[in-house]
Design a protein around this motif. Structure first.
Motif, short mmCIF file in Angstrom:
data_model
loop_
_atom_site.label_atom_id
_atom_site.label_comp_id
_atom_site.label_asym_id
_atom_site.label_seq_id
_atom_site.Cartn_x
_atom_site.Cartn_y
_atom_site.Cartn_z
N MET A 199 3.09 -5.23 -49.41
CA MET A 199 1.77 -5.83 -50.21
C MET A 199 0.03 -5.62 -49.68
N THR A 200 0.49 -4.80 -48.04
CA THR A 200 -0.31 -3.88 -47.40
C THR A 200 -1.33 -3.02 -48.31
N THR A 201 -2.87 -3.25 -48.48
CA THR A 201 -3.10 -1.60 -49.13
C THR A 201 -3.07 -0.91 -48.30
N PHE A 202 -3.15 -0.18 -47.28
CA PHE A 202 -2.29 0.61 -46.30
C PHE A 202 -0.77 0.64 -46.96
N GLY A 203 -0.39 0.02 -46.46
CA GLY A 203 1.13 0.55 -46.80
C GLY A 203 1.52 0.73 -48.20
N LYS A 204 0.85 0.24 -49.20
CA LYS A 204 1.30 0.91 -50.37
C LYS A 204 0.95 2.25 -50.45
N SER A 205 -0.12 2.66 -50.09
CA SER A 205 -0.80 4.01 -50.27
C SER A 205 0.14 4.60 -49.64
N MET A 206 0.63 4.60 -48.21
CA MET A 206 2.00 5.60 -47.63
C MET A 206 3.06 5.17 -48.97
N ALA A 207 3.83 4.09 -48.81
CA ALA A 207 4.62 4.22 -49.85
C ALA A 207 4.54 5.39 -50.99
N GLY A 208 3.37 5.15 -51.43
CA GLY A 208 3.27 6.55 -52.69
C GLY A 208 3.23 7.35 -52.15
N VAL A 209 2.96 7.99 -51.47
CA VAL A 209 3.06 8.95 -50.98
C VAL A 209 4.53 9.49 -51.07
N ILE A 210 5.68 8.36 -49.73
CA ILE A 210 6.72 8.28 -49.44
C ILE A 210 7.55 8.77 -50.89
N MET A 211 6.78 7.70 -51.96
CA MET A 211 7.53 7.61 -52.52
C MET A 211 8.05 9.74 -53.94
N LEU A 212 6.16 9.64 -53.72
CA LEU A 212 6.71 11.57 -54.26
C LEU A 212 6.97 12.20 -54.25
N THR A 213 6.47 12.27 -52.50
CA THR A 213 7.99 13.42 -51.86
C THR A 213 9.06 13.53 -51.56
N GLY A 214 10.07 11.27 -51.40
CA GLY A 214 11.11 11.57 -52.10
C GLY A 214 11.66 12.28 -52.76
N PHE B 269 5.33 -0.59 -39.36
CA PHE B 269 3.47 -0.70 -38.87
C PHE B 269 2.69 -1.19 -39.57
N ALA B 270 2.93 -1.12 -40.77
CA ALA B 270 2.36 -1.99 -42.23
C ALA B 270 1.86 -2.85 -42.12
N GLU B 271 3.24 -3.47 -42.50
CA GLU B 271 3.53 -4.53 -43.11
C GLU B 271 3.93 -5.34 -42.62
N HIS B 272 4.00 -5.43 -40.81
CA HIS B 272 5.23 -6.75 -39.84
C HIS B 272 4.01 -7.19 -39.85
N ASP B 273 2.97 -7.29 -40.05
CA ASP B 273 2.01 -8.23 -39.46
C ASP B 273 1.97 -9.32 -41.31
#
Lengths: 279, 279, 279, 279
Positions: A219-234, A182-186
């Protein structure tokens, strides 16, 4: 004498029960070495330039042929002597029952590719690599039997919790794929990589296992933010199976201190206690 | 007096047994510092531009020479005084037996490169880095002896399970290499990377350890699907040794609470209990 | 009345001892919020384009100034009221002793950059990020005190084993750097990356922690073989500290079930049991 | 008869309480399969080229419509029969209380996107992926109930320590981001990547979780030195939550051996012991 021969052959092929250490060990070591050489041969055949010379190709063909002959003879002997054990007493049903047991199936898969190719022409010879599975026979030798049971029991006892953590992991993968898609496909660059949710699943698995090839990343800021949380949760989610497995091992180590391996007082053969208990 | 001198030298070189804290500690600290400086010197000699000036080159040569002399003297003294211990009582056989013990071999490897280069001209001087191994001497000091034994015992007690998980890991590597080779070796880009099963083994190890450099990765959908399963399985398999080691540590911590270190009532020297028990 | 005021101020600044929940909590929450805002301000000041407008720059300057004033007042009050505690009873020596305690030093480092810049002109203002360290004050609140002690004790009790595994890790790094340098420094591409052993240490750390950026990796067959072994060994070595820490936690959880938190029967203040025991 | 019908419907929708295994299981399996198909449909709709044909688009529309109708009917029935339980006895307040419970909210979120789109025109249909959350219903089936409680209790009991390690991790992220930003923001190449402390936080999280994409990494010697220390420390810090979770699991496994699942002697329904104890 037929039965004595069968009992003898059975003993040769199953040294872990008889507890014999001389001739049986020799045969088993020979078969093990043959398996290892086979596996190495299959791997080497894929290396370009390794066996281009005709005499090299011939060597590999003959080696494969000889191996298949030895394995086939061994397989036939195993099926024939299998009904010496109580489980497989019946001469036809018992032997069929033996043939569908995991060990026998593995032995069959090991020789089948050759016959399929020779008789039908179906080239699945890469399945020869599955001869490696015959290595599990090693694990049945007394020395390793206890350790194998320890590892298998850990998975058996804790299978519900492990299954649950697997389901949680799948959840995390699907949810994070959807979010990052949702964050990166645009994004101008990433739209060609994060093309769909299934495509993003590849990114999720590579990232949650912390492998991180670098072929895809937000590469989007929103995507990076979510990815950060995902990585820590993972990292926490992937600590679950590790924790369950470790705690499981401790329980097993404790149990094993109380039930050492015993020999049957009547026939002198080694009894595997886990088989005789309810589980 | 010969024996008294030998006993004194032996005590100097093995402070962990005598339990002395003054002169012995000084000698050992000096040798340790010399080892560290040596290792740093070897590392720095590889940096281009670091020692191009002739006087810099000379400095390194002299430093190396002095170190070798000191280590050689120490080695000779150790061999000479070794037969003070009961294990090595015989004057020739005992000393030879000492010379092939791990500690003595490490001491020999530490000075050998210099002599090989000086006498035969064989340049294996990078082996000087193995002087680092002499650091293990530090571990014999009382303060760290218990901790070292804890770590060593964990590996000793659980060696069967650890060996099994290693074999399982090797299985996983061979099977996943074959699968991904099969999937990727026809791909237009990846055919130049996944050229053979041995070549794919590099991808397997890099991926299963979750290092993931990104120099090789699957590009076909089939390959990615299999790789995803391989990565998730790999995380579980690599949790096995971690779990075995952790559970092993817990057992050791418990054991140690019951058997504290003891001194021999006759000669006052510190007894290492694990050596005197069956294992 | 001087002492009563000092006792009151001391109680305000150290709510974890008095066990008060109203005014003290308000003050502490205010200070915590101020610290967080400060840290966010320092981070935001580095974002290019964020505060280019003059009024924006002014806002940050004033916010920093106000924060420093508040923190300075708080620091002075803490030093003044510190000798209410028995440890720091002496009016000058006691206060100096307080000023070099970790908590007080952190408070000083938090306000020092401003004064250094204002008075001497030394721009170390990035050190303002260290105001974050003042967060450790949060950990002293009763709710988290037990948990903090659990975590600290795990490291205290097992520090010998942890230090040993750190030394083993350093060994592994040096040995693997030397091996891979030796293998790769002649490779046409890699000679510009693996230029020396210290340069290869970067590759070792990135690989052994399984981060694997992909900026450097072995390209020779010999190098890849050794790297494979190094990676598999590294996973085991890095399981050591994890195992020690986990086993340590279990011991702590057991201990804590027996010694719950208690209040002193005489003055009603909360006693930290680990302080009153030998350790 | 109204109450009997309500009791029957309630029993159908909550088989884990009644302990029924026939009709209830069928309904639940059907709903679970419908959820899975829905999730797969949402994922597939994002694949370009998958449903361009008009009849394919129609299929997805109808499938979604049918699913929403079934889920809506199910939701209404659940709300209606909810006040059969003591917790929700009141006919309006009780039902509202049920509607804000986590399970009911998830059920509502599952059908809301359709209505929001159909009635208001707000396209948040990707939220349909949240239908996956309804999977948690599976976890309430008796077989998995114990395991789910084990996992939840581990997090409940140890939430203070886990929160602390999270705060420590955030500390480490902020401190390392500041340090590496300070080191790299003047580097000719890296100044375009490490543009601010928030930008460097992306590098910190990717590195500390050892994912290591390779899109950003230190290039200065100072930066690499600090990054090396950060990576080694990060491995230890990330071992903290793993250790806490693992030790927590062991405690749970022990507790569970003493309190097996029990049935209420009065009505025969299964009592969840953790609900009836203080926690």
């Amino acid at each position: 004498m037929y039965h004595k021969t069968k009992e003898k052959v059975h003993g040769l092929l199953h040294p872990e029960i008889v507890g014999n250490k001389n001739w049986d060990k020799v045969i088993n070591v020979f078969i093990i070495v043959l398996i290892i050489l086979n596996v190495i041969a299959v791997m080497m055949e894929t290396v370009p330039g390794f066996h281009d010379e005709p005499h090299e190709k011939k060597f590999f063909r003959y080696f494969d042929l000889v191996s298949v002959i030895i394995f086939t003879v061994e397989y036939v002997l195993r099926v024939w002597s299998s009904n010496h054990e109580l489980k497989y007493r019946h001469s036809i049903k018992g032997r069929l029952k033996y043939m569908v047991s995991p060990g026998a199936l593995i032995d069959l898969i090991a020789i089948l590719p050759f016959y399929l190719h020779a008789i039908i022409g179906l080239d699945l010879r890469i399945l020869r690599i599955l001869r490696l599975m015959r290595f599990f026979r090693l694990f049945r030798l007394t020395a390793y039997m206890k350790s194998t049971h320890v590892i298998i029991n850990v998975f058996k006892t804790r299978k519900n919790e492990l299954l649950l953590s697997l389901i949680l992991v799948i959840f995390l993968i699907i949810l994070s794929s959807s979010a990052i898609y949702f964050a990166e496909h645009d994004h101008p660059v990433n739209q060609y990589k994060f093309t769909s949710i299934p495509a993003t699943i590849w990114w999720s698995v590579v990232t949650l296992t912390t492998t991180g090839y670098g072929d895809m990343y937000p590469m989007t800021t929103f995507g990076k933010s979510m990815a950060g949380v995902i990585m820590l949760t993972g990292v926490a989610f992937f600590a679950l199976p590790a924790g369950i497995i470790t705690a499981g091992f401790l329980e097993e180590f404790r149990k094993n201190k109380k039930h050492p391996n015993t020999k049957c007082p009547h026939c002198g053969k080694i009894i595997d206690l886990d088989d005789s208990h309810d589980h």
